[in-house]
Design an enzyme around this catalytic site. Structure first.
Site, PDB file in Angstrom:
ATOM      1  N   LYS A  67       0.743  -0.915  -0.032  1.00 41.85           N
ATOM      2  CA  LYS A  67      -0.185  -0.556  -0.070  1.00 41.85           C
ATOM      3  C   LYS A  67       0.984   1.505  -0.123  1.00 41.85           C
ATOM      4  CE  LYS A  67      -4.094  -2.846   2.723  1.00 41.85           C
ATOM      5  NZ  LYS A  67      -4.839  -2.284   2.868  1.00 41.85           N
ATOM      6  N   PHE A  73     -15.251   3.697   7.105  1.00 46.53           N
ATOM      7  CA  PHE A  73     -14.311   4.202   6.416  1.00 46.53           C
ATOM      8  C   PHE A  73     -13.694   4.129   5.688  1.00 46.53           C
ATOM      9  CE2 PHE A  73     -14.419  -0.781   7.472  1.00 46.53           C
ATOM     10  CZ  PHE A  73     -13.685  -1.539   5.935  1.00 46.53           C
ATOM     11  N   ARG A 111      -2.692 -14.831   4.267  1.00 41.24           N
ATOM     12  CA  ARG A 111      -3.858 -14.147   5.095  1.00 41.24           C
ATOM     13  C   ARG A 111      -3.147 -14.527   6.466  1.00 41.24           C
ATOM     14  NH1 ARG A 111      -7.731  -9.883   3.719  1.00 41.24           N
ATOM     15  NH2 ARG A 111      -7.963 -10.265   5.803  1.00 41.24           N
ATOM     16  N   THR A 116      -6.434  -7.455  10.153  1.00 43.97           N
ATOM     17  CA  THR A 116      -6.550  -5.885   9.810  1.00 43.97           C
ATOM     18  C   THR A 116      -5.803  -4.711  10.344  1.00 43.97           C
ATOM     19  OG1 THR A 116      -8.159  -6.722   8.767  1.00 43.97           O
ATOM     20  CG2 THR A 116      -7.961  -4.503   8.533  1.00 43.97           C
ATOM     21  N   ARG A 134       1.975  -7.493   9.055  1.00 42.09           N
ATOM     22  CA  ARG A 134       1.325  -6.475   9.622  1.00 42.09           C
ATOM     23  C   ARG A 134       1.967  -5.688  11.143  1.00 42.09           C
ATOM     24  NH1 ARG A 134      -5.352  -7.089   7.079  1.00 42.09           N
ATOM     25  NH2 ARG A 134      -4.581  -5.540   5.019  1.00 42.09           N
ATOM     26  N   ASN A 188      -2.452   0.318   6.236  1.00 40.89           N
ATOM     27  CA  ASN A 188      -1.490  -1.330   7.014  1.00 40.89           C
ATOM     28  C   ASN A 188      -1.086  -2.042   5.880  1.00 40.89           C
ATOM     29  OD1 ASN A 188      -3.913  -2.654   5.406  1.00 40.89           O
ATOM     30  ND2 ASN A 188      -5.020  -2.987   7.308  1.00 40.89           N
ATOM     31  N   HIS A 245      -2.241  -5.448   1.487  1.00 39.81           N
ATOM     32  CA  HIS A 245      -2.877  -6.749   1.149  1.00 39.81           C
ATOM     33  C   HIS A 245      -3.149  -7.973   0.497  1.00 39.81           C
ATOM     34  CE1 HIS A 245      -7.366  -6.818  -1.120  1.00 39.81           C
ATOM     35  NE2 HIS A 245      -6.590  -7.840  -1.750  1.00 39.81           N
TER      36      HIS A 245
HETATM   37  P1  ADP Z   1      -8.235  -7.225   5.220  1.00 44.42           P
HETATM   38  O1  ADP Z   1      -7.116  -5.949   4.608  1.00 44.42           O
HETATM   39  O2  ADP Z   1      -7.459  -7.220   6.509  1.00 44.42           O
HETATM   40  O3  ADP Z   1      -8.751  -7.782   4.655  1.00 44.42           O
HETATM   41  P2  ADP Z   1     -10.423  -5.208   5.484  1.00 44.42           P
HETATM   42  O4  ADP Z   1     -10.943  -6.175   4.209  1.00 44.42           O
HETATM   43  O5  ADP Z   1     -12.078  -6.069   6.420  1.00 44.42           O
HETATM   44  O6  ADP Z   1      -9.948  -5.489   5.474  1.00 44.42           O
HETATM   45  O7  ADP Z   1     -10.809  -4.204   4.976  1.00 44.42           O
HETATM   46  C1  ADP Z   1     -10.173  -3.582   3.971  1.00 44.42           C
HETATM   47  C2  ADP Z   1      -9.107  -2.784   4.551  1.00 44.42           C
HETATM   48  O8  ADP Z   1      -9.995  -0.988   4.939  1.00 44.42           O
HETATM   49  C3  ADP Z   1      -7.881  -2.662   5.287  1.00 44.42           C
HETATM   50  O9  ADP Z   1      -6.548  -3.383   5.430  1.00 44.42           O
HETATM   51  C4  ADP Z   1      -7.729  -1.167   5.304  1.00 44.42           C
HETATM   52  O10 ADP Z   1      -6.550  -0.520   5.076  1.00 44.42           O
HETATM   53  C5  ADP Z   1      -8.970  -0.834   5.902  1.00 44.42           C
HETATM   54  N1  ADP Z   1      -9.550  -0.898   7.275  1.00 44.42           N
HETATM   55  C6  ADP Z   1     -10.633  -1.895   7.689  1.00 44.42           C
HETATM   56  N2  ADP Z   1     -11.483  -1.205   8.539  1.00 44.42           N
HETATM   57  C7  ADP Z   1     -10.711  -0.047   8.796  1.00 44.42           C
HETATM   58  C8  ADP Z   1     -11.686   0.682   9.936  1.00 44.42           C
HETATM   59  N3  ADP Z   1     -12.699  -0.242  10.832  1.00 44.42           N
HETATM   60  N4  ADP Z   1     -11.005   1.258  10.201  1.00 44.42           N
HETATM   61  C9  ADP Z   1      -9.968   2.214   9.361  1.00 44.42           C
HETATM   62  N5  ADP Z   1     -10.122   1.600   8.019  1.00 44.42           N
HETATM   63  C10 ADP Z   1     -10.022   0.194   8.170  1.00 44.42           C
HETATM   64 MG    MG Z   2      -9.799  -7.710   2.893  1.00 42.95          MG
END
Ligand code: ADP
Ligand code: MG
Length: 139
Positions: free
Chosen positions: A11, A59, A87, A93, A104, A114, A117
């Protein structure tokens, strides 16, 4: 073959901090083979499409602004059980909840920024890989 590829993106803030080399090293040492790799930048519209599943969440707007704010490094990775194993390497996350030795835990700044992806299913791995790479860019 189903189940052996996943899609990842380093990212914008991690690219900005010059962490792409260190993160790719961890990914390769984790047993993943790089099948395609591209430095690119998303428009806000493309970021909105990529994260369409999150539309309407609190968000969402800041997420797509952040993800279109600078270059990202996109890659298709190959390994047996790629989605689940990546993962695991990625971690939760929120870096505060991520296990030690995950990407992460080591590289993320926050739950939103974070660093990396990872696809969440075989179906999405294919959708996301096709979003970034044409057939002739994959081998
Ligand atoms: P992941 O990337 O772990 O699969 P998600 O698909 O739930 O997580 O979310 C996509 C992206 O959105 C996250 O990697 C993060 O950058 C952002 N994100 C998710 N949840 C939040 C939150 N509660 N507050 C701020 N940013 C968030
Ligand atoms: Mg996701």
């Amino acid at each position: 073959m189903s189940g052996n590829i996943t899609f990842t993106m380093i990212k914008p803030e991690a690219v900005e901090k010059k962490e792409t080399g260190a993160i790719l090293k961890r990914i390769i040492e984790g047993g993943f083979k790089i099948k395609a790799l591209k430095m690119t930048r998303l428009t806000k519209e493309q970021a909105g499409e990529f994260y369409g599943v999150h539309k309407g969440k609190p968000f969402y707007e800041s997420l797509i602004t952040y993800m279109s704010n600078g270059p990202i490094l996109a890659a298709i990775l190959e390994k047996n059980n790629a989605v689940a194993d990546f993962r695991k390497l990625l971690g939760k996350t929120d870096p505060n909840e991520a296990d030690e030795c995950t990407l992460r835990k080591e590289f993320a700044e926050s739950k939103s920024k974070n660093a990396v992806h990872g696809s969440d299913s075989d179906e999405n791995a294919n959708i996301e890989a096709n979003f970034f790479f044409s057939k002739r860019e994959r081998f």
